[in-house]
Design a protein around this motif. Structure first.
Motif, PDB file in Angstrom:
ATOM      1  N   MET A 172       0.847  -1.166   0.000  1.00 23.03           N
ATOM      2  CA  MET A 172       0.000   0.000   0.000  1.00 23.03           C
ATOM      3  C   MET A 172       0.898   1.235   0.000  1.00 23.03           C
ATOM      4  N   LYS A 173       0.704   2.074  -1.012  1.00 24.03           N
ATOM      5  CA  LYS A 173       1.568   3.241  -1.141  1.00 24.03           C
ATOM      6  C   LYS A 173       0.847   4.572  -0.960  1.00 24.03           C
ATOM      7  N   ASN A 174      -0.470   4.611  -1.246  1.00 20.42           N
ATOM      8  CA  ASN A 174      -1.229   5.856  -1.173  1.00 20.42           C
ATOM      9  C   ASN A 174      -2.567   5.637  -0.481  1.00 20.42           C
ATOM     10  N   ILE A 175      -2.818   6.466   0.544  1.00 20.89           N
ATOM     11  CA  ILE A 175      -4.068   6.399   1.294  1.00 20.89           C
ATOM     12  C   ILE A 175      -4.758   7.755   1.204  1.00 20.89           C
ATOM     13  N   LEU A 176      -6.012   7.740   0.797  1.00 23.90           N
ATOM     14  CA  LEU A 176      -6.784   8.965   0.685  1.00 23.90           C
ATOM     15  C   LEU A 176      -7.680   9.099   1.917  1.00 23.90           C
ATOM     16  N   VAL A 177      -7.645  10.258   2.551  1.00 21.32           N
ATOM     17  CA  VAL A 177      -8.511  10.549   3.689  1.00 21.32           C
ATOM     18  C   VAL A 177      -9.545  11.559   3.211  1.00 21.32           C
ATOM     19  N   ALA A 178     -10.793  11.107   3.118  1.00 17.78           N
ATOM     20  CA  ALA A 178     -11.880  11.965   2.632  1.00 17.78           C
ATOM     21  C   ALA A 178     -12.508  12.690   3.813  1.00 17.78           C
ATOM     22  N   ILE A 179     -12.284  14.001   3.885  1.00 21.75           N
ATOM     23  CA  ILE A 179     -12.797  14.822   4.978  1.00 21.75           C
ATOM     24  C   ILE A 179     -14.059  15.531   4.496  1.00 21.75           C
ATOM     25  N   ASP A 180     -15.143  15.322   5.233  1.00 21.46           N
ATOM     26  CA  ASP A 180     -16.395  16.003   4.906  1.00 21.46           C
ATOM     27  C   ASP A 180     -16.563  17.231   5.789  1.00 21.46           C
ATOM     28  N   ARG A 181     -16.334  17.049   7.085  1.00 23.62           N
ATOM     29  CA  ARG A 181     -16.486  18.135   8.054  1.00 23.62           C
ATOM     30  C   ARG A 181     -15.193  18.314   8.836  1.00 23.62           C
TER      31      ARG A 181
END
Length: 151
Positions: free
Chosen positions: A1-10
């Motif tokens: 695993m090389k890239n992790i996306l953190v989806a921030i809504d608030r």
């Protein structure tokens, strides 16, 4: 695993989501991508047709503040957690925008928040996490959000 996306809504959810993503990133030495999807840029010609000037000014100010906050989170991650990180503020539809980013940056995992909803609410709304998994076709880590962080 090389890239992790953190989806921030608030903004209130960010600390909890980023902390969980840091745990995973440290295990796999992955880079974190802190992403927030927002409404279209008020400087866009098409967006300007929808309303009065003060609406555009307010949106533009909010967007600049959001971008600055994301950069603060990224700098803190690099300094305090020694994790490679980058932040992006993207405009457009959430799922479509996230799909584009996951393809462009070869994202291996998406970290997103999950709030418990009541049964009646769920009957009349889309299941965004299911849609996200279906559209992205990569693993999604749904982090249960503490109610204390959502005040």
């Amino acid at each position: 695993m090389k890239n992790i996306l953190v989806a921030i809504d608030r903004k209130q959810e960010a600390e909890q989501l980023i902390a969980k993503a840091v745990e995973v990133a440290k295990l796999s030495k992955a880079k974190l991508w802190i992403i927030h999807v927002t409404e279209p840029d008020p400087d866009d010609f098409l967006a300007r047709e929808a309303g009065p000037q003060y609406v555009y000014d307010k949106r533009s100010k909010k967007r600049k503040e959001e971008a600055a906050i994301i950069q603060e989170w990224v700098e803190a991650l690099k300094k305090e957690n020694e994790v490679e990180a980058e932040g992006l503020l993207i405009e457009g539809p959430v799922i479509k925008s996230l799909r584009k980013i996951t393809e462009e940056h070869q994202i291996d995992l998406v970290v997103a928040g999950h709030r418990k909803k009541n049964f009646l609410y769920s009957l009349f709304t889309a299941n965004k996490k299911k849609d996200l998994v279906d559209e992205l076709n990569i693993p999604l880590l749904a982090v249960p959000l503490d109610k204390k962080h959502l005040k």
